[in-house]
Write a protein that holds these residues in place. Structure first.
Motif, mmCIF file in Angstrom:
data_model
loop_
_atom_site.group_PDB
_atom_site.id
_atom_site.type_symbol
_atom_site.label_atom_id
_atom_site.label_comp_id
_atom_site.label_asym_id
_atom_site.label_seq_id
_atom_site.Cartn_x
_atom_site.Cartn_y
_atom_site.Cartn_z
ATOM 1 N N LYS A 71 0.817 -1.213 0.000
ATOM 2 C CA LYS A 71 0.000 0.000 0.000
ATOM 3 C C LYS A 71 0.853 1.266 0.000
ATOM 4 O O LYS A 71 0.381 2.327 -0.404
ATOM 5 C CB LYS A 71 -0.916 -0.001 1.225
ATOM 6 N N CYS A 72 2.108 1.158 0.456
ATOM 7 C CA CYS A 72 2.989 2.323 0.516
ATOM 8 C C CYS A 72 3.464 2.774 -0.865
ATOM 9 O O CYS A 72 4.112 3.813 -0.991
ATOM 10 C CB CYS A 72 4.216 2.020 1.382
ATOM 11 N N HIS A 73 3.152 2.000 -1.892
ATOM 12 C CA HIS A 73 3.678 2.275 -3.228
ATOM 13 C C HIS A 73 2.670 2.949 -4.147
ATOM 14 O O HIS A 73 2.917 3.071 -5.343
ATOM 15 C CB HIS A 73 4.183 0.964 -3.858
ATOM 16 N N ASP A 74 1.567 3.401 -3.595
ATOM 17 C CA ASP A 74 0.537 4.025 -4.438
ATOM 18 C C ASP A 74 1.070 5.225 -5.205
ATOM 19 O O ASP A 74 0.776 5.411 -6.398
ATOM 20 C CB ASP A 74 -0.663 4.445 -3.583
ATOM 21 N N GLN A 75 1.859 6.067 -4.525
ATOM 22 C CA GLN A 75 2.380 7.262 -5.199
ATOM 23 C C GLN A 75 3.327 6.888 -6.332
ATOM 24 O O GLN A 75 3.251 7.459 -7.424
ATOM 25 C CB GLN A 75 3.094 8.158 -4.188
ATOM 26 N N LEU A 76 4.200 5.928 -6.094
ATOM 27 C CA LEU A 76 5.121 5.492 -7.143
ATOM 28 C C LEU A 76 4.367 4.903 -8.330
ATOM 29 O O LEU A 76 4.738 5.120 -9.485
ATOM 30 C CB LEU A 76 6.107 4.460 -6.590
ATOM 31 N N LEU A 77 3.319 4.165 -8.037
ATOM 32 C CA LEU A 77 2.513 3.585 -9.114
ATOM 33 C C LEU A 77 1.868 4.666 -9.963
ATOM 34 O O LEU A 77 1.794 4.557 -11.194
ATOM 35 C CB LEU A 77 1.448 2.656 -8.521
ATOM 36 N N ASN A 78 1.403 5.729 -9.309
ATOM 37 C CA ASN A 78 0.787 6.834 -10.044
ATOM 38 C C ASN A 78 1.813 7.597 -10.883
ATOM 39 O O ASN A 78 1.533 8.034 -11.997
ATOM 40 C CB ASN A 78 0.101 7.796 -9.073
ATOM 41 N N GLU A 79 3.009 7.754 -10.328
ATOM 42 C CA GLU A 79 4.057 8.508 -11.020
ATOM 43 C C GLU A 79 4.656 7.741 -12.186
ATOM 44 O O GLU A 79 5.207 8.353 -13.113
ATOM 45 C CB GLU A 79 5.163 8.879 -10.035
ATOM 46 N N HIS A 80 4.574 6.426 -12.129
ATOM 47 C CA HIS A 80 5.237 5.603 -13.149
ATOM 48 C C HIS A 80 4.251 4.620 -13.784
ATOM 49 O O HIS A 80 4.553 3.441 -13.959
ATOM 50 C CB HIS A 80 6.417 4.852 -12.531
ATOM 51 N N GLN A 81 3.097 5.104 -14.124
ATOM 52 C CA GLN A 81 2.088 4.264 -14.753
ATOM 53 C C GLN A 81 2.614 3.700 -16.074
ATOM 54 O O GLN A 81 3.171 4.426 -16.885
ATOM 55 C CB GLN A 81 0.812 5.069 -15.002
ATOM 56 N N GLY A 82 2.441 2.410 -16.227
ATOM 57 C CA GLY A 82 2.853 1.767 -17.469
ATOM 58 C C GLY A 82 4.197 1.085 -17.401
ATOM 59 O O GLY A 82 4.463 0.157 -18.171
ATOM 60 N N ASN A 83 5.077 1.533 -16.473
ATOM 61 C CA ASN A 83 6.372 0.843 -16.385
ATOM 62 C C ASN A 83 6.745 0.452 -14.962
ATOM 63 O O ASN A 83 7.899 0.133 -14.679
ATOM 64 C CB ASN A 83 7.490 1.685 -17.013
ATOM 65 N N TYR A 84 5.749 0.464 -14.052
ATOM 66 C CA TYR A 84 5.987 -0.051 -12.694
ATOM 67 C C TYR A 84 4.763 -0.808 -12.208
ATOM 68 O O TYR A 84 3.625 -0.341 -12.344
ATOM 69 C CB TYR A 84 6.319 1.078 -11.724
ATOM 70 N N ARG A 85 5.033 -1.969 -11.641
ATOM 71 C CA ARG A 85 3.977 -2.790 -11.065
ATOM 72 C C ARG A 85 4.500 -3.441 -9.791
ATOM 73 O O ARG A 85 5.655 -3.893 -9.749
ATOM 74 C CB ARG A 85 3.540 -3.882 -12.051
ATOM 75 N N ILE A 86 3.699 -3.475 -8.754
ATOM 76 C CA ILE A 86 4.049 -4.201 -7.533
ATOM 77 C C ILE A 86 2.957 -5.213 -7.254
ATOM 78 O O ILE A 86 1.762 -4.903 -7.387
ATOM 79 C CB ILE A 86 4.233 -3.250 -6.329
ATOM 80 N N ILE A 87 3.354 -6.434 -6.935
ATOM 81 C CA ILE A 87 2.373 -7.466 -6.611
ATOM 82 C C ILE A 87 2.672 -8.053 -5.235
ATOM 83 O O ILE A 87 3.826 -8.121 -4.812
ATOM 84 C CB ILE A 87 2.342 -8.596 -7.664
ATOM 85 N N GLU A 88 1.614 -8.418 -4.545
ATOM 86 C CA GLU A 88 1.753 -9.078 -3.249
ATOM 87 C C GLU A 88 1.918 -10.580 -3.485
ATOM 88 O O GLU A 88 0.994 -11.237 -3.975
ATOM 89 C CB GLU A 88 0.526 -8.806 -2.375
ATOM 90 N N ALA A 89 3.092 -11.088 -3.182
ATOM 91 C CA ALA A 89 3.371 -12.502 -3.434
ATOM 92 C C ALA A 89 4.620 -12.923 -2.682
ATOM 93 O O ALA A 89 5.418 -12.088 -2.232
ATOM 94 C CB ALA A 89 3.557 -12.745 -4.933
ATOM 95 N N ASP A 90 4.786 -14.219 -2.557
ATOM 96 C CA ASP A 90 6.004 -14.805 -2.006
ATOM 97 C C ASP A 90 6.947 -15.040 -3.179
ATOM 98 O O ASP A 90 6.646 -15.831 -4.080
ATOM 99 C CB ASP A 90 5.670 -16.122 -1.304
ATOM 100 N N ALA A 91 8.093 -14.372 -3.185
ATOM 101 C CA ALA A 91 9.016 -14.449 -4.315
ATOM 102 C C ALA A 91 9.499 -15.865 -4.585
ATOM 103 O O ALA A 91 9.846 -16.205 -5.718
ATOM 104 C CB ALA A 91 10.214 -13.533 -4.079
ATOM 105 N N PHE A 92 9.513 -16.686 -3.564
ATOM 106 C CA PHE A 92 9.986 -18.048 -3.746
ATOM 107 C C PHE A 92 9.030 -18.872 -4.606
ATOM 108 O O PHE A 92 9.439 -19.819 -5.266
ATOM 109 C CB PHE A 92 10.182 -18.736 -2.392
ATOM 110 N N HIS A 93 7.769 -18.487 -4.620
ATOM 111 C CA HIS A 93 6.762 -19.291 -5.309
ATOM 112 C C HIS A 93 6.320 -18.723 -6.657
ATOM 113 O O HIS A 93 5.546 -19.369 -7.364
ATOM 114 C CB HIS A 93 5.536 -19.471 -4.413
#
Length: 269
Positions: A71-93
């Motif tokens: 949730k802390c990445h909302d501003q970054l997502l707005n500033e970099h629409q189209g070339n930034y994505r964050i997903i909630e996941a376990d990187a190992f899986h």
């Protein structure tokens, strides 16, 4: 950002970088990003994320297990629409190929508690990546880059150096993180080789090194008895006396020994 710095989760190995100078050094090691897709693991509050995005990657995918931090990445997502994505996941899986296209670089301050497991996962599919710029606990980094005849040399060293060119770049003191860890950290750069240094079955090599390094003070002749009753035959084929200890063998010698095991097993079928 300070209002969020109150509840890092020890269970997730969270230690966040405070220094912008360190994030700059880390991202600079990854080289040009403009023509590359980038994966970041555990972006936390986004200190390293911001620096990556400042270098204009083709696309940045961040993987974060903590939903509160996503949730802390909302501003970054707005500033970099189209070339930034964050997903909630376990990187190992996750399956990287299903989420991002090559060419791919990884840049990450890895959570201490899963760093080795993640690195081994990436090594098993190392050709998918162009490079990896990774922060580990210093003890782990030392194991990855260790050379024969040193106390840190082990199974992780052998497999890493068979598949990649690896360089330890710099160490980081605990004071540069929140919360302060009890250990130092190190950044390494990993450049996958076009082909592995020596022909060998990776599964056999991995099993061999894990067995012998589990008893690293024993001579090979003794530790190999946990693998086969044909110890002397294996040693002769690999041109070893059997008096060596695991830490004395080069990566090439381990590959010769693993190949001897594979040949012996094939003849026994």
């Amino acid at each position: 950002m300070r209002k969020f710095l109150s509840r890092p989760k020890k269970s997730l190995g969270q230690n966040f970088i405070l220094s912008s100078e360190i994030t700059k050094r880390i991202v600079a090691l990854a080289g040009n990003l403009e023509n590359f897709n980038v994966i970041e693991i555990g972006p936390g509050y986004g200190a390293l994320t911001r620096e990556i995005l400042a270098h204009n990657p083709k696309f940045l995918l961040a993987i974060e297990k903590d939903s509160n931090l996503v949730k802390c990445h909302d501003q970054l997502l707005n500033e970099h629409q189209g070339n930034y994505r964050i997903i909630e996941a376990d990187a190992f899986h996750i399956i990287e190929e299903e989420l991002i296209e090559r060419p791919v670089k990884v840049i990450a301050n890895l959570p201490y508690n899963v760093s080795v497991a993640l690195f081994l996962k990436w090594l098993s599919n190392i050709k998918f990546f162009t490079s990896l710029t990774l922060m580990f606990q210093k003890e782990v980094a030392d194991r990855i880059v260790a050379r024969p005849n040193s106390k840190d040399y082990g199974s992780l060293s052998v497999l890493s150096q068979l598949l990649c060119d690896i360089r330890k770049e710099f160490d980081i003191e605990p004071k540069e993180f929140f919360p302060r860890p009890k250990v130092h950290s190190s950044v390494i750069t990993v450049n996958p080789l076009p082909t592995q240094r020596f022909a060998v079955n990776l599964e056999t090599l991995t099993k061999l090194t894990r067995v012998v390094f589990a008893q690293r003070r024993k001579m090979l002749r003794n530790s190999l008895q946990n693998i086969t009753n044909h110890t002397e035959t294996l040693l002769e084929r690999a041109k070893l006396s059997g008096n060596e200890r695991p830490e004395n063998l080069t990566v090439e010698q381990f590959c010769l020994l693993a190949n001897s095991i594979s040949d012996l097993l094939m003849k026994m079928l």
